[in-house]
Design an enzyme around this catalytic site. Structure first.
Site, PDB file in Angstrom:
ATOM      1  N   GLU A 297     -13.988   3.656  -0.355  1.00  0.00           N
ATOM      2  CA  GLU A 297     -13.263   2.585  -1.048  1.00  0.00           C
ATOM      3  C   GLU A 297     -13.274   2.821  -2.553  1.00  0.00           C
ATOM      4  OE1 GLU A 297     -11.501   0.537   0.525  1.00  0.00           O
ATOM      5  OE2 GLU A 297     -12.423   0.054   2.456  1.00  0.00           O
ATOM      6  N   ARG A 301      -9.630   3.244  -4.233  1.00  0.00           N
ATOM      7  CA  ARG A 301      -9.190   2.107  -5.071  1.00  0.00           C
ATOM      8  C   ARG A 301      -9.447   2.371  -6.546  1.00  0.00           C
ATOM      9  NH1 ARG A 301      -9.695  -3.196  -1.269  1.00  0.00           N
ATOM     10  NH2 ARG A 301     -10.118  -2.087   0.636  1.00  0.00           N
ATOM     11  N   ASP A 429      -7.624   6.810  10.442  1.00  0.00           N
ATOM     12  CA  ASP A 429      -6.276   6.838   9.873  1.00  0.00           C
ATOM     13  C   ASP A 429      -5.997   7.812   8.724  1.00  0.00           C
ATOM     14  OD1 ASP A 429      -7.919   5.257   8.257  1.00  0.00           O
ATOM     15  OD2 ASP A 429      -6.714   3.437   8.393  1.00  0.00           O
ATOM     16  N   GLU A 561       0.467  -1.832   5.792  1.00  0.00           N
ATOM     17  CA  GLU A 561       0.989  -0.647   6.494  1.00  0.00           C
ATOM     18  C   GLU A 561       2.404  -0.810   7.059  1.00  0.00           C
ATOM     19  OE1 GLU A 561      -2.032  -1.921   6.952  1.00  0.00           O
ATOM     20  OE2 GLU A 561      -3.276  -0.398   5.970  1.00  0.00           O
TER      21      GLU A 561
HETATM   22  C1  DMJ Z   1      -6.236   0.208   2.317  1.00  0.00           C
HETATM   23  O1  DMJ Z   1      -7.393   0.054   1.585  1.00  0.00           O
HETATM   24  C2  DMJ Z   1      -5.913   1.642   2.512  1.00  0.00           C
HETATM   25  O2  DMJ Z   1      -4.587   1.750   2.864  1.00  0.00           O
HETATM   26  C3  DMJ Z   1      -6.769   2.305   3.540  1.00  0.00           C
HETATM   27  O3  DMJ Z   1      -6.396   3.622   3.799  1.00  0.00           O
HETATM   28  C4  DMJ Z   1      -6.769   1.562   4.838  1.00  0.00           C
HETATM   29  N1  DMJ Z   1      -6.506   0.197   4.755  1.00  0.00           N
HETATM   30  C5  DMJ Z   1      -6.366  -0.563   3.586  1.00  0.00           C
HETATM   31  C6  DMJ Z   1      -5.237  -1.559   3.710  1.00  0.00           C
HETATM   32  O4  DMJ Z   1      -5.019  -2.051   4.953  1.00  0.00           O
END
Ligand code: DMJ
Length: 699
Positions: A297, A301, A429, A561
Site C-alpha cells: 500500500e 499509494r 490481482d 475497478e
Molecule cells: C487499490 O488500492 C488498487 O487498485 C489495488 O491494486 C487494489 N485495490 C484498490 C482499490 O480497489
C-alpha cells in the site's frame, strides 16, 4: 458465448453437493449394491485423502500446473464422459495418489450431466439453513454483548458526569451536534434514495459536447467535495471518516489521501488545492511514524502518488520524498531469497509477514512494486530499486518458466509456493497487471514481462473463465483442485488490462481480438454487478451457481475497478454504452454515498437506504473519480503511449520505444485496429490538467 472460454455452462457446483450426487449416480448406473458399497468406500478414501494430504512448501511450487495436467490426462484415459462406470471405479481403486483429482474429474462430469439435480437444491437449502442458524446465534450473542456494552458505557458516562460536570455538558453538546448532523445527512440522502428509480436501463446515445462537459463538471464537483471534507476533518491523516467527521491512520500515517489525491487534483485543474497538498508533502509529511505499514500500500499509494506528481509537474521535492519513503521500505527485501516481506515499521524499519498465512509473502504484494521502483530508478539514476523489484519476477520466471498463473503465497525463506490458491482478485490481482505495465513502461521491449503476461492470460482464459447460465462471463478462483465460482469486484481490473494489452500490441491478430471480446464480456458482467442491485452499487463480490449471480459480500468500498474497465473500453472502442454505464454508477455514488463531509462506503448494496461505513477510501480520490473524469474527457486528456497508470491510477511516464520502432509499431497498430475506431488522441499530446484545456501541459 465466448470461443475463448472453457464454455462450461451452467457453472460447476460446489463439491459439497456433488459428492453425494456422485455416490447416487455410481449406485444408479452400476445398479448393484456392491457398486454402491465400493463407491462409498472410495468416497471415504477420497475424503480422508483430502484431510491428510497436506502438501509441503517444496512440493507445492508447480501445484496448479501439475493438477491441471493430471486432470487432463484422466480425461484422456477415461475415454471421455459416458465411458463404463466399472472401469472408472477400477481406475479410482488403483490410483491412490491420483484419487482426489479423479474424484474431481468424475464429479465434474457428473455435475454437467445432472445439472438440474434436486439434491443439490436441497443441500443448498440446508447450507443456507445452517448459515441462518449461525446468523441467529451470532445476532443473539451480539445483542447480549451490545446490552453489556451499553450498560458499561452508561456507568462510565455517569462517572464522567459526576467527576466533571462542565466537561460532560460540553461533550454532550458536541455529540448531540454530531449525531444531529449525521441524522440530517442520512435523511437528506435517503430522500434521494427513495426517489431513485429502480434501475432503468440507461439510455445509450451519443451525448452533445455540452452534456459531456456538464457531466465532467459534476464529477469534478464530487472530487472537490471529497477533498474539502478531507481538508476540513482529516488533514494529514490517511483517511477521512466522513460521517463521524474525523480522520484515521490506516496506512502508516503518511497522509495516504493527501498523496493519492495529488495527481487527480492536478489533472482536474484544482491548482490551489494541489498547491496546499504539495506544501504539506514538502514541509510536514512525517516519515518516522512507528506504525506497521503495508509495503504494497505504501508503494502504490504514497511512492506512486509522489512519483506521478513529480512526472506531471517536475517538482523535485516529490521525487526526493518518494525516494525517502522507498529507502525506508528497502529493508523488507532483506530475506534469504530477496522476496520482500509484506509489512514494515517505517520508524524502526523492522519487517515481517503476517501470521494468518504462515508468514508467506503474497503475490499481489511483492508483485506490485516493479512499476514504481522502475520509475524511481530511472528518475534518480539509482538502479537499486528496479533491480530489487525485478529480482522477484526473475525468480518466478526462472523457477516456473512454463507457468503463467501463479499461486498466491510464497515462502520468502525457501522461495517456494506455500499454497495452491489462485485468484485474479484479492491477493493476486495486480501481479498480472504489472507484468503488462512493466512491458509498457520499459518501452515495450522486455520480452520476459510480455511473455509471462501472455502465458498468464491464456491460462486464465483456459482454466478460469466461465460463462454463467444467464450469459455472464466471469473469472473464477482456484483452491487446491477446486474451482470456486466467486468473482470479486477487484477482478474488474482484468477487462481494462486485457484491452490495454490488445491495444498496445502485447498480443496481436486473432488473439488480440479474443482478448478484446473477453474484455467486453467481463465489463458487461461488472456493470451488471451494479445494475442488478437495488442501490445501483456493486457488492464486494458475487458468486455464480445454477441459480445465477448472487451477492457474496454485500458491502461497497467505493472501489474503482469497474469504472477503470469502462474507461479503457470507452477509450478503445468509443462505444457510448460505457459512458452511459459509468454515469449511472456515478449517480448511485451520489445518491447513496455522498454525505455532508465527503463520500462514504456502504454496508449493504441490497438496501434501499444503505448504511454508511464511515470511510472515504483514499483510492476514491486517486482512482474512482479519476477514471470517471477520464471517461468524460477527450482522449487528449491522457496519452496512452506516453503514460502508464500504476495500480492506484497514478500516471507514470513511460520510456518511449525508439522513434523508428514506434513509427513501425503505430503502422502495425493501425492495420490491426479493425475492431475499434482509430484513436482520436493527437500524437504527442501530453497529460493535461482539465480536458477543457485550462490546465498546463504536464511534461
Ligand atoms: C487499490 O488500492 C488498487 O487498485 C489495488 O491494486 C487494489 N485495490 C484498490 C482499490 O480497489
Amino acid at each position: 458465448m465466448l470461443p475463448v472460454t472453457t464454455g462450461i455452462s451452467p457453472p460447476r457446483r460446489a463439491r459439497v453437493g456433488s459428492t453425494s450426487n456422485l455416490t447416487r449416480r455410481l449406485g444408479r448406473q452400476a445398479g448393484t449394491p456392491a457398486a454402491i458399497v465400493l463407491a462409498a468406500l472410495i468416497l471415504i478414501g477420497g475424503i480422508s485423502f483430502l484431510l491428510h494430504n497436506r502438501i509441503s512448501d517444496e512440493e507445492e511450487g508447480h501445484g496448479l500446473h501439475v493438477v491441471s495436467s493430471k486432470r487432463r490426462s484422466l480425461a484422456d484415459d477415461s475415454g471421455g464422459s459416458g465411458s463404463g462406470v466399472a472401469e472408472r471405479i477400477q481406475l479410482l481403486a488403483e490410483g491412490a495418489e491420483l484419487e482426489n483429482d479423479r474424484m474431481a474429474q468424475l464429479e465434474d462430469e457428473q455435475q454437467q450431466e445432472d445439472s438440474d439435480s434436486e439434491l443439490s437444491g436441497t443441500l443448498f437449502g440446508a447450507k443456507e439453513g445452517v448459515k441462518l442458524a449461525n446468523g441467529q446465534q451470532v445476532a443473539a450473542m451480539a445483542a447480549k454483548t451490545g446490552a453489556r456494552n451499553a450498560a458499561n458505557s452508561r456507568t462510565r458516562s455517569t462517572q464522567f458526569q459526576k467527576a466533571s460536570p462542565s466537561r460532560f455538558a460540553k461533550k454532550l453538546e458536541e455529540t448531540r451536534h454530531r449525531v444531529g448532523l449525521q441524522a440530517a445527512s442520512r435523511q437528506r440522502y435517503s430522500a434521494i434514495v427513495s426517489s431513485f428509480p429502480s434501475q432503468p436501463e440507461p439510455a445509450v446515445e451519443e451525448l452533445s459536447e455540452a452534456e459531456v462537459a456538464r457531466r465532467r463538471e459534476a464529477i469534478k464537483a464530487a472530487m472537490l467535495h471529497s477533498w474539502r471534507g478531507y481538508e476540513k476533518y482529516a488533514w494529514g491523516q490517511d483517511e477521512l471518516c466522513p460521517v463521524s467527521q474525523q480522520g484515521k491512520n490506516s496506512f502508516g500515517g503518511l497522509g495516504a489521501t493527501m498523496i493519492d489525491a495529488l495527481d487527480t487534483l492536478h489533472m482536474m485543474g484544482f491548482h490551489e488545492e494541489y498547491g496546499r497538498a504539495a506544501e504539506w508533502v514538502r514541509s510536514e509529511m512525517p516519515l518516522n511514524a512507528s506504525f506497521d505499514a503495508s509495503v504494497f500500500e505504501t508503494i502504490i499509494r504514497v511512492v506512486g502518488g509522489m512519483l506521478a506528481a513529480h512526472d506531471m509537474t517536475g517538482d523535485k521535492v516529490m521525487l526526493e520524498r518518494a525516494q525517502q519513503v522507498a529507502d525506508r521500505i528497502l529493508p523488507a527485501y532483506n530475506t534469504t531469497t530477496k522476496i520482500p516481506l509484506n509489512i514494515i515499521n517505517l520508524a524502526t524499519q523492522q519487517a515481517k509477514n503476517p501470521t494468518w498465512n504462515q508468514r508467506a509473502s503474497t503475490l499481489a504484494e511483492f508483485g506490485t512494486h516493479q512499476v514504481e521502483f522502475w520509475r524511481l530508478s530511472q528518475s534518480t539514476g539509482n538502479d537499486t530499486y528496479a533491480e530489487l523489484a525485478e529480482g522477484t519476477i526473475r525468480h518466478l520466471h526462472k523457477g516456473w518458466p512454463q507457468q503463467g498463473v501463479m499461486p498466491l503465497f510464497i515462502s520468502p525463506t525457501t522461495g517456494n509456493f506455500t499454497a495452491r490458491r489462485v485468484s485474479f482478485g484479492a491477493l493476486g490481482d495486480s501481479y498480472y497487471e504489472y507484468l503488462l505495465k512493466m512491458w509498457l513502461i520499459k518501452g515495450r521491449q522486455d520480452e520476459m514481462y510480455r511473455s509471462m503476461w501472455e502465458r498468464a492470460m491464456d491460462e486464465m482464459i483456459n482454466k478460469l473463465v466461465f460463462t454463467s447460465r444467464e450469459g455472464l462471463t466471469y473469472v473464477a478462483e482456484f483452491d487446491r483442485s477446486i474451482i470456486k465460482h466467486k468473482f470479486d469486484h477487484l477482478v474488474c481490473f482484468v477487462p481494462g488490462m486485457l484491452a490495454l494489452g490488445a491495444h498496445s500490441g502485447a498480443v496481436q491478430g486473432a488473439k488480440a481480438e479474443r482478448y478484446m471480446q473477453l474484455a467486453a464480456d467481463l465489463t458487461h458482467t461488472c456493470w451488471q454487478m451494479y445494475h442488478r442491485m437495488p442501490s445501483g452499487l456493486s457488492p464486494e463480490y458475487v458468486t455464480f451457481s445454477a441459480q445465477g449471480m448472487k451477492v457474496g459480500a454485500a458491502y461497497n468500498l467505493l472501489r474503482p475497478e469497474a469504472l477503470e474497465a469502462m474507461w479503457y473500453m470507452w477509450r478503445l472502442t468509443h462505444d457510448w454504452k460505457y459512458r452511459a454505464w459509468g454515469w449511472q454508477v456515478f449517480q448511485a455514488f451520489e445518491a447513496h454515498c455522498k454525505v455532508e463531509a465527503g463520500y462514504s462506503g456502504i454496508k449493504d448494496v441490497r438496501a434501499a437506504t444503505p448504511v454508511p461505513d464511515d470511510t472515504q477510501q483514499s483510492f476514491f480520490l486517486a482512482e474512482t473519480l479519476k477514471y470517471l473524469f477520464l471517461l468524460f474527457s477527450d482522449d487528449s486528456a491522457f496519452d496512452m503511449d506516453e503514460w502508464v497508470l500504476n495500480t492506484e491510477a497514478h500516471p507514470l511516464r513511460t520510456t518511449q520505444p525508439k522513434q523508428e520502432e514506434q513509427q513501425h509499431e503505430r503502422q502495425q497498430q493501425e492495420r490491426k485496429r479493425w475492431w475499434w475506431p482509430p484513436s482520436r488522441s493527437k500524437s504527442g499530446g501530453g497529460l493535461i490538467s482539465g480536458s477543457d484545456g485550462s490546465g498546463s501541459i504536464a511534461r
